[in-house]
Design a protein around this motif. Structure first.
Motif, PDB file in Angstrom:
ATOM      1  N   TYR A   1       1.152  -1.567   0.519  1.00 48.96           N
ATOM      2  CA  TYR A   1       0.133  -0.053   0.232  1.00 48.96           C
ATOM      3  C   TYR A   1       0.860   1.243  -0.126  1.00 48.96           C
ATOM      4  O   TYR A   1       0.877   2.500  -0.812  1.00 48.96           O
ATOM      5  N   ILE A   2       2.082   1.152   0.704  1.00 43.90           N
ATOM      6  CA  ILE A   2       2.806   2.743   0.727  1.00 43.90           C
ATOM      7  C   ILE A   2       3.345   2.945   0.050  1.00 43.90           C
ATOM      8  O   ILE A   2       3.636   4.011  -0.689  1.00 43.90           O
ATOM      9  N   THR A   3       3.464   1.537  -1.769  1.00 39.23           N
ATOM     10  CA  THR A   3       3.956   2.134  -2.471  1.00 39.23           C
ATOM     11  C   THR A   3       3.371   3.091  -3.317  1.00 39.23           C
ATOM     12  O   THR A   3       3.687   3.691  -3.866  1.00 39.23           O
ATOM     13  N   GLN A   4       2.177   2.509  -3.430  1.00 42.56           N
ATOM     14  CA  GLN A   4       1.131   3.617  -3.959  1.00 42.56           C
ATOM     15  C   GLN A   4       0.661   4.351  -3.919  1.00 42.56           C
ATOM     16  O   GLN A   4       0.594   5.483  -4.604  1.00 42.56           O
ATOM     17  N   ASP A   5       0.797   4.922  -1.980  1.00 36.33           N
ATOM     18  CA  ASP A   5       0.533   5.850  -2.243  1.00 36.33           C
ATOM     19  C   ASP A   5       1.873   7.015  -2.197  1.00 36.33           C
ATOM     20  O   ASP A   5       1.628   8.074  -2.345  1.00 36.33           O
ATOM     21  N   MET A   6       2.654   5.852  -2.220  1.00 32.75           N
ATOM     22  CA  MET A   6       4.458   7.423  -2.641  1.00 32.75           C
ATOM     23  C   MET A   6       3.678   7.923  -4.025  1.00 32.75           C
ATOM     24  O   MET A   6       3.911   9.190  -4.523  1.00 32.75           O
ATOM     25  N   GLY A   7       3.953   7.335  -4.803  1.00 38.08           N
ATOM     26  CA  GLY A   7       3.544   7.676  -5.643  1.00 38.08           C
ATOM     27  C   GLY A   7       2.070   8.076  -5.605  1.00 38.08           C
ATOM     28  O   GLY A   7       2.265   9.533  -6.973  1.00 38.08           O
ATOM     29  N   THR A   8       0.917   8.101  -5.002  1.00 38.85           N
ATOM     30  CA  THR A   8      -0.496   9.130  -5.742  1.00 38.85           C
ATOM     31  C   THR A   8      -0.255  10.672  -4.804  1.00 38.85           C
ATOM     32  O   THR A   8       0.007  11.545  -5.470  1.00 38.85           O
TER      33      THR A   8
ATOM     34  N   SER B   1      -2.037  19.028   1.785  1.00 42.04           N
ATOM     35  CA  SER B   1      -2.467  17.810   1.485  1.00 42.04           C
ATOM     36  C   SER B   1      -2.850  17.064   2.844  1.00 42.04           C
ATOM     37  O   SER B   1      -2.350  16.929   3.225  1.00 42.04           O
ATOM     38  N   ILE B   2      -4.455  17.259   2.543  1.00 42.57           N
ATOM     39  CA  ILE B   2      -4.629  16.901   3.589  1.00 42.57           C
ATOM     40  C   ILE B   2      -5.748  15.517   3.659  1.00 42.57           C
ATOM     41  O   ILE B   2      -6.359  15.818   2.677  1.00 42.57           O
ATOM     42  N   TYR B   3      -5.446  14.669   4.170  1.00 43.67           N
ATOM     43  CA  TYR B   3      -6.244  13.557   3.797  1.00 43.67           C
ATOM     44  C   TYR B   3      -7.841  13.336   5.072  1.00 43.67           C
ATOM     45  O   TYR B   3      -7.024  13.371   6.077  1.00 43.67           O
ATOM     46  N   VAL B   4      -8.655  13.048   4.828  1.00 48.55           N
ATOM     47  CA  VAL B   4      -9.475  13.043   6.096  1.00 48.55           C
ATOM     48  C   VAL B   4     -10.436  10.896   5.795  1.00 48.55           C
ATOM     49  O   VAL B   4     -10.447  10.705   4.865  1.00 48.55           O
ATOM     50  N   VAL B   5      -9.082  10.724   7.052  1.00 49.42           N
ATOM     51  CA  VAL B   5      -9.346   8.707   6.742  1.00 49.42           C
ATOM     52  C   VAL B   5      -9.292   8.771   8.408  1.00 49.42           C
ATOM     53  O   VAL B   5      -8.331   9.552   9.358  1.00 49.42           O
TER      54      VAL B   5
ATOM     55  N   ASP C   1      -3.683   5.693  11.623  1.00 48.14           N
ATOM     56  CA  ASP C   1      -2.589   6.325  12.793  1.00 48.14           C
ATOM     57  C   ASP C   1      -1.192   6.212  11.692  1.00 48.14           C
ATOM     58  O   ASP C   1      -0.799   6.741  11.797  1.00 48.14           O
ATOM     59  N   TYR C   2      -1.261   5.192  12.226  1.00 44.47           N
ATOM     60  CA  TYR C   2       0.297   4.671  12.230  1.00 44.47           C
ATOM     61  C   TYR C   2       0.765   4.779  10.503  1.00 44.47           C
ATOM     62  O   TYR C   2       1.536   5.303   9.858  1.00 44.47           O
ATOM     63  N   HIS C   3      -0.262   4.254   9.526  1.00 45.40           N
ATOM     64  CA  HIS C   3      -0.080   4.624   8.230  1.00 45.40           C
ATOM     65  C   HIS C   3       0.415   5.224   7.436  1.00 45.40           C
ATOM     66  O   HIS C   3       1.275   5.621   6.424  1.00 45.40           O
ATOM     67  N   PHE C   4       0.219   6.319   7.829  1.00 47.04           N
ATOM     68  CA  PHE C   4      -0.057   7.905   7.091  1.00 47.04           C
ATOM     69  C   PHE C   4       1.250   8.514   8.048  1.00 47.04           C
ATOM     70  O   PHE C   4       2.152   9.520   7.311  1.00 47.04           O
ATOM     71  N   ASP C   5       1.117   7.826   9.122  1.00 50.56           N
ATOM     72  CA  ASP C   5       2.959   8.790   9.983  1.00 50.56           C
ATOM     73  C   ASP C   5       3.655   8.105   9.113  1.00 50.56           C
ATOM     74  O   ASP C   5       4.465   8.427   8.716  1.00 50.56           O
ATOM     75  N   VAL C   6       4.240   6.329   9.165  1.00 48.06           N
ATOM     76  CA  VAL C   6       5.493   6.882   7.943  1.00 48.06           C
ATOM     77  C   VAL C   6       4.925   7.160   6.404  1.00 48.06           C
ATOM     78  O   VAL C   6       6.356   8.144   6.287  1.00 48.06           O
TER      79      VAL C   6
ATOM     80  N   GLY D   1       3.702  19.909   4.799  1.00 44.27           N
ATOM     81  CA  GLY D   1       2.229  20.210   4.175  1.00 44.27           C
ATOM     82  C   GLY D   1       1.070  19.208   4.052  1.00 44.27           C
ATOM     83  O   GLY D   1       0.207  18.908   4.142  1.00 44.27           O
ATOM     84  N   LEU D   2       1.730  18.139   4.505  1.00 44.31           N
ATOM     85  CA  LEU D   2       0.783  16.801   4.377  1.00 44.31           C
ATOM     86  C   LEU D   2      -0.038  16.469   5.580  1.00 44.31           C
ATOM     87  O   LEU D   2       1.063  16.765   7.221  1.00 44.31           O
ATOM     88  N   TYR D   3      -0.878  16.582   5.926  1.00 46.59           N
ATOM     89  CA  TYR D   3      -1.655  16.303   7.128  1.00 46.59           C
ATOM     90  C   TYR D   3      -2.821  15.453   7.265  1.00 46.59           C
ATOM     91  O   TYR D   3      -3.864  14.984   6.063  1.00 46.59           O
ATOM     92  N   HIS D   4      -3.051  13.958   8.439  1.00 51.90           N
ATOM     93  CA  HIS D   4      -4.078  13.458   8.229  1.00 51.90           C
ATOM     94  C   HIS D   4      -4.699  13.582   9.590  1.00 51.90           C
ATOM     95  O   HIS D   4      -4.791  14.326  10.362  1.00 51.90           O
ATOM     96  N   LEU D   5      -6.228  14.469   8.523  1.00 53.67           N
ATOM     97  CA  LEU D   5      -7.273  14.646   9.392  1.00 53.67           C
ATOM     98  C   LEU D   5      -7.884  13.006  10.243  1.00 53.67           C
ATOM     99  O   LEU D   5      -8.627  12.619   8.738  1.00 53.67           O
TER     100      LEU D   5
END
Length: 596
Positions: free
Chosen positions: A329-336, A349-353, A358-363, A378-382
């Motif tokens: 998952y993290i591979t494609q998320d880096m690409g996206t 860029s805010i991700y509402v998830v 929490d851990y996935h977005f921290d990584v 500027g990346l933020y996990h809401l």
């Protein structure tokens, strides 16, 4: 310049001249005076007693005397222990009201030249949206609108999870049990039809596991060897190999689902500027793995897999590419991440998830920063908590998850029953009444889900949410309708409240002043809600504003007031309150009625 910004430099000057001490403006702050005390702002003396070398009350009195003597804004003060309560001149509030009233852009802060992307919803195309999606969509939409009001250029994005084993499960079940059923022939929305076959897959798969277990296989073996699961895995391989028949069925069923989602989104009142599809993005990110190896950010293990070491950032080692070259998952998320930045060049860029990620977005965010991405900071996990329901209140079709369409329908029905009981639809046509039930039902649902701090897990109580009293959407909506009716009456009898000069007003009643103080806070609350990514702050503000208006309305007569200037002023004060409620509720995605 706001009032605090005008008073704080005088406090700074007071420290210099009265106490012989230099204090920076940054460390001086005012807070609103608590309701039970006289005053507008409070300055806390306790942190400065080493400087004043006096008891708290004596220090407060010295500074208070200086403020009254040196600031036109400060008319009086009182000291309660070490709290200096400052009263602002009535003329200032009248001027502030006049400025707010004549400002066509009140509630919209100036453009700040920054771009932000808010990604929300992100559904799977194998089932309909559910209660958790409602909180997600309402949060994502509202935070987008709040950031627009803060001057950002906002792009609302939806990354649709339209591929993978879960989609193939629905497809396999449809092949076996579908008999060419369509949304038209079944009378089901397309997303509900796909969901029906996902449930059928699960049921039939469990039967097969039981049969294999009865033949002596262990549970794990049975789960792996069940024919339906093997078929679903084979179908995924065929899809990845672009097999024409598989891709056609995938397109057909996903097409049904998108039609269903669109109807749900329209009912919710949310929208998107850009759709991304996982079927287009799932192969992205491998080039970033190569880049990370070259930069020494990633490393290879003996089995050929690629990892990142985040122990310096307080985490552990994380796999970014399997040894056989396939993605995680993290591979494609880096690409996206890169894809979205290349498309829109955002500052944030805010991700509402939900908080289970929490851990996935921290990584993910730590990796992008380690790679030196310009947008990394500027990346933020809401992140938000789950929504629970009182047990037994609502049953879903599948018996486990509460369906979003069902819940919205039930809320509108509940609003209808409740409104009829209270007799709030006299003189409404059938269509007007239906629109009112929809406005109230969805307003109740949105407000109840948004008034809670996003990070908290919450209990949604449908019955409580629809009440016309208390901290609810319908209470605020009803307050707006009441004011709208006052404004209609004022126009009918010829009250001239559209002027922007209130020169003849030289004295305010307490309820008038307190209402202006709350109105004056509107843009500050918008700013705070944007900085904290929390619509809950704005929801609380609107509840407080509606309560403050109701207090004003109870204490001050409008149409029995004999002084025409005061009457016009009170109608204008009502008009600004209605405009603020309407604008604030719009930022939450909630409509307000003009009559009830």
């Amino acid at each position: 310049m706001n009032l605090e910004e005008q008073i704080i430099p005088v406090i700074q000057k007071g420290f210099r001249e009265v106490f012989g001490h230099e204090v920076s403006l940054e460390e001086l702050g005012l807070q609103p005076t608590r309701k039970e005390f006289e005053g507008t702002y409070t300055f806390v003396m306790f942190p400065y007693l080493k400087v004043t070398k006096m008891a708290p009350e004596a220090s407060g009195n010295k500074l208070g005397d200086f403020l009254v003597a040196n600031s036109d804004l400060v008319t009086a003060y009182n000291v309660v222990k070490g709290f200096l309560n400052i009263s602002v001149a009535q003329a200032s509030w009248i001027q502030i009201f006049s400025d707010l009233y004549s400002n066509p852009n009140f509630g919209q802060l100036p453009a700040n030249g920054k771009k932000v992307m808010v990604e929300y919803s992100s559904p799977n195309t194998n089932k309909p949206l559910h209660l958790g999606h409602l909180r997600n969509n309402f949060l994502g939409y509202s935070i987008s609108e709040i950031l627009k009001a803060n001057g950002y250029e906002v792009t609302k994005a939806n990354l649709v999870n339209d591929r993978g084993i879960h989609i193939c499960k629905s497809m396999v079940a449809y092949q076996h049990f579908g008999n060419n059923e369509t949304p038209q022939s079944s009378g089901l929305k397309g997303d509900h039809l796909a969901g029906k076959y996902y449930v059928i897959f699960d049921k039939e798969y469990k039967k097969q596991i039981s049969e294999l277990a009865a033949q002596g296989q262990s549970e794990d073996e049975a789960k792996k060897n069940a024919p339906l699961m093997l078929e679903a895995q084979e179908m995924l391989r065929k899809w990845e190999a672009n097999d024409a028949e598989t891709v056609d069925l995938w397109k057909l069923m996903n097409g049904w689902v998108y039609e269903g989602f669109e109807a749900t989104y329209q009912k919710m009142g949310v929208n998107f500027d850009k759709y991304y599809y996982e079927s287009d993005t799932y192969l992205l990110g491998k080039d970033i793995v190569e880049e990370g190896l070259t930069k020494g950010v990633f490393f290879k293990k003996d089995n050929g897999s690629t990892w990142v070491d985040l122990s310096e950032e307080g985490l552990d080692e994380k796999l970014v590419l399997r040894g056989d070259g396939t993605s995680v998952y993290i591979t494609q998320d880096m690409g996206t991440c890169d894809l979205k930045f290349n498309d829109f060049g955002f500052d944030k860029s805010i991700y509402v998830v939900g908080n289970e990620q929490d851990y996935h977005f921290d990584v993910l965010f730590k990796i992008m920063r380690k790679l030196g991405r310009p947008y990394g900071e500027g990346l933020y996990h809401l992140s938000y908590g789950m929504v629970d329901l009182p047990t037994g209140k609502m049953k879903s079709r599948e018996g486990t998850v509460v369906d979003a369409d069902d819940l919205m329908h039930e809320m509108v029905t509940t609003a209808e029953t409740h409104t009829k009981e209270l007799g709030k639809i006299e003189g409404f046509s059938q269509q007007e009444a239906a629109e009112l039930y929809e406005t109230l039902g969805l307003g109740a649902l949105k407000y109840f889900l948004l008034k809670v701090d996003p990070k908290k897990r919450m209990l949604f109580n449908p019955q409580e949410s629809i009440e016309f009293q208390g901290n609810t959407g319908p209470f605020i909506q009803y307050s707006h309708a009441r004011i709208a009716s006052i404004l209609r009456k004022a126009e009918q009898i010829g009250v001239n409240f559209k002027t922007d000069g209130f020169e003849g007003i030289d004295k305010l009643e307490d309820a008038e002043r307190d209402l202006i103080i709350v109105l004056y806070d509107f843009e500050k609350k918008i700013k705070q809600a944007g900085e904290d990514y929390s619509p809950a702050l704005l929801a609380q503000y609107l509840f407080d504003l509606a309560k403050e208006y109701n207090r004003f309305y109870a204490e001050q007569s409008i149409f029995n007031e004999s002084d025409e200037k005061i009457q016009a002023f009170r109608v204008a004060l009502s008009a600004l309150t209605a405009k603020t409620i309407k604008g604030g509720m719009k930022l939450l995605g909630i409509n307000v009625p003009d009559r009830m």
